[in-house]
Write a protein that holds these residues in place. Structure first.
Motif, short mmCIF file in Angstrom:
data_model
loop_
_atom_site.label_atom_id
_atom_site.label_comp_id
_atom_site.label_asym_id
_atom_site.label_seq_id
_atom_site.Cartn_x
_atom_site.Cartn_y
_atom_site.Cartn_z
N LYS A 122 14.32 -6.82 -3.87
CA LYS A 122 13.68 -7.36 -5.05
C LYS A 122 12.30 -8.07 -4.59
O LYS A 122 11.54 -7.99 -5.64
CB LYS A 122 14.64 -8.71 -5.22
CG LYS A 122 14.24 -9.66 -6.16
CD LYS A 122 15.31 -11.08 -6.26
CE LYS A 122 14.82 -12.03 -7.31
NZ LYS A 122 15.75 -13.25 -7.26
N ASP A 123 12.12 -8.49 -3.33
CA ASP A 123 10.98 -8.89 -3.00
C ASP A 123 9.59 -7.91 -3.12
O ASP A 123 8.45 -8.15 -3.37
CB ASP A 123 10.69 -9.76 -1.76
CG ASP A 123 11.69 -10.91 -1.56
OD1 ASP A 123 11.53 -11.68 -2.54
OD2 ASP A 123 12.32 -11.18 -0.54
N ASP A 125 9.51 -5.22 -5.00
CA ASP A 125 9.39 -5.00 -6.45
C ASP A 125 8.30 -6.07 -7.08
O ASP A 125 7.61 -5.63 -7.48
CB ASP A 125 10.54 -4.89 -7.34
CG ASP A 125 11.67 -3.84 -7.07
OD1 ASP A 125 10.96 -2.92 -6.37
OD2 ASP A 125 12.79 -3.89 -7.39
N LYS A 126 8.61 -7.33 -6.59
CA LYS A 126 7.55 -8.42 -6.94
C LYS A 126 6.33 -8.14 -6.35
O LYS A 126 5.16 -8.39 -7.01
CB LYS A 126 8.32 -9.78 -6.60
CG LYS A 126 7.32 -11.10 -7.11
CD LYS A 126 8.10 -12.57 -6.61
CE LYS A 126 9.36 -12.66 -7.14
NZ LYS A 126 9.71 -13.92 -6.54
N LEU A 127 6.02 -7.97 -5.07
CA LEU A 127 4.90 -7.81 -4.44
C LEU A 127 4.11 -6.38 -4.78
O LEU A 127 2.96 -6.61 -4.95
CB LEU A 127 5.02 -7.59 -2.83
CG LEU A 127 5.52 -8.76 -2.22
CD1 LEU A 127 5.91 -8.54 -0.62
CD2 LEU A 127 4.40 -9.84 -1.97
N PHE A 129 4.53 -5.26 -7.67
CA PHE A 129 4.05 -5.73 -9.23
C PHE A 129 2.47 -6.60 -9.28
O PHE A 129 1.54 -5.76 -9.97
CB PHE A 129 4.89 -6.65 -10.08
CG PHE A 129 4.48 -6.95 -11.37
CD1 PHE A 129 4.37 -5.97 -12.61
CD2 PHE A 129 3.80 -8.25 -11.57
CE1 PHE A 129 3.97 -6.36 -13.72
CE2 PHE A 129 3.68 -8.76 -12.77
CZ PHE A 129 3.34 -7.66 -13.94
N ILE A 130 2.36 -7.40 -8.07
CA ILE A 130 1.34 -8.15 -8.17
C ILE A 130 0.11 -7.10 -7.61
O ILE A 130 -0.98 -7.35 -7.95
CB ILE A 130 1.65 -9.16 -7.12
CG1 ILE A 130 2.49 -10.26 -7.61
CG2 ILE A 130 0.08 -10.03 -6.67
CD1 ILE A 130 3.03 -11.39 -6.51
N TYR A 152 -4.47 -13.05 -8.09
CA TYR A 152 -3.57 -11.96 -7.77
C TYR A 152 -3.36 -12.19 -6.16
O TYR A 152 -2.12 -12.17 -5.69
CB TYR A 152 -3.97 -10.80 -8.17
CG TYR A 152 -3.74 -10.63 -9.81
CD1 TYR A 152 -2.61 -10.76 -10.37
CD2 TYR A 152 -4.81 -10.07 -10.53
CE1 TYR A 152 -2.25 -10.45 -11.50
CE2 TYR A 152 -4.74 -9.97 -11.86
CZ TYR A 152 -3.43 -10.02 -12.31
OH TYR A 152 -3.37 -9.84 -13.77
N GLN A 155 -1.20 -15.22 -5.51
CA GLN A 155 0.20 -14.96 -5.73
C GLN A 155 0.95 -13.99 -4.63
O GLN A 155 2.18 -14.18 -4.51
CB GLN A 155 0.29 -14.24 -7.10
CG GLN A 155 0.04 -15.04 -8.24
CD GLN A 155 0.16 -14.10 -9.59
OE1 GLN A 155 1.24 -13.25 -9.82
NE2 GLN A 155 -0.96 -14.34 -10.36
N SER A 159 4.15 -15.17 -2.41
CA SER A 159 5.27 -14.55 -2.40
C SER A 159 5.81 -14.02 -1.03
O SER A 159 7.07 -14.07 -0.65
CB SER A 159 5.14 -13.33 -3.22
OG SER A 159 4.96 -13.40 -4.55
#
Length: 279
Positions: A122-123, A125-127, A129-130, A152, A155, A159
């Motif tokens: 999950k983390d 995928d978030k990283l 995306f950023i 960015y 962010q 994260s």
């Protein structure tokens, strides 16, 4: 070297992102002393790195964070996919933003043992995306690009802090806060202040009180902490500069180069010149 793609995006020499993609795992040569903040994200790969003369091994999907002055060398590595973000204080100052981001002492200028952050799916995928948004912004050349790139990066760092806190217990007790304050104060003044008393005055505590807090936290003594920071910088200067032992001694606040040599030799069991020759 089966290189598929190595691309570097740069903003006014103060912020850059490099992407590395190989058809198969290959070795990238690193042997540098950091002159900027750096974030490495090894998505696919493994290896053994030396950071400030300590050895660390990693496997797949790890981030690690380097601060200016740190020594980074590669013992071995096989990298397939990786990213490197570098920035200077003029682009993003971690001290200025620490109250809102809280990365100083956790990611950068790390006072904990491991320099690595390992995100879950999950983390990741978030990283990812950023980072994708960040790379797209580099190619836009639109109005207020500086602000967008900085946002960015911020962010991404926030994260990473969250991932670090999820996977490592970051204590918030009195002893831990004092240790962080003390370590950051040493980082700013170790070339001129060498005694626990000097730092105790600035923290509004007695040397004995600081020592007791360090004992409760289960860390090395404050005097040992100061000594280790001076020794680390001495090693960096010996290996990565052409300065003489005398010049290094004066730079580190020693009025007597002979005393510095004794100080170094007692701690390392090698003279400064012998250490430089053997490294």
């Amino acid at each position: 070297m089966a290189v598929q793609d190595i691309v570097k995006y740069t903003f006014k020499d103060i912020f850059s992102v490099s992407t590395v993609r190989f058809n198969k795992a290959c070795t990238i040569d690193h042997s540098v002393q950091q002159n900027a903040y750096a974030i490495y994200w090894i998505q696919e790969g493994s290896g053994t790195y030396n950071i400030d003369f300590k050895q660390y091994h990693f496997d797949d999907n790890v981030l690690f964070f380097l601060s200016p002055g740190q020594v980074f060398t590669v013992d071995s590595e096989q990298i397939k996919t990786a990213y490197k973000l570098t920035f200077v204080k003029d682009f993003y100052c971690i001290q200025t933003h620490d109250a809102e981001v809280a990365c100083n002492g956790i990611l950068f200028n790390n006072i904990y043992e491991t320099p690595f952050v390992k995100p879950c799916k999950k983390d990741t995928d978030k990283l990812d995306f950023i980072l994708t948004s960040l790379l797209e912004e580099f190619q836009q050349n639109e109005t207020a690009q500086y602000d967008m790139l900085q946002a960015y990066l911020k962010q991404f760092i926030i994260s990473a802090v969250r991932v670090k806190k999820e996977n490592h217990v970051v204590k918030e007790d009195v002893e831990t806060r004092l240790f962080k304050d003390f370590s950051l104060l040493v980082e700013q003044n170790y070339k001129t202040l060498h005694s626990v008393t000097d730092y105790a005055k600035r923290l509004g505590l007695s040397p004995k009180s600081i020592t007791k807090h360090f004992q409760k936290a289960g860390t090395i003594s404050p005097s040992e902490f100061i000594k280790n920071r001076i020794l680390l910088e001495a090693k960096r200067l010996l290996i990565y500069t052409d300065k003489t032992v005398k010049e290094i001694a004066f730079e580190l606040g020693f009025n007597d180069p002979a005393y510095f040599t004794r100080f170094f030799t007692k701690a390392i069991s090698k003279s400064p010149l012998q250490f430089k020759k053997d490294y």
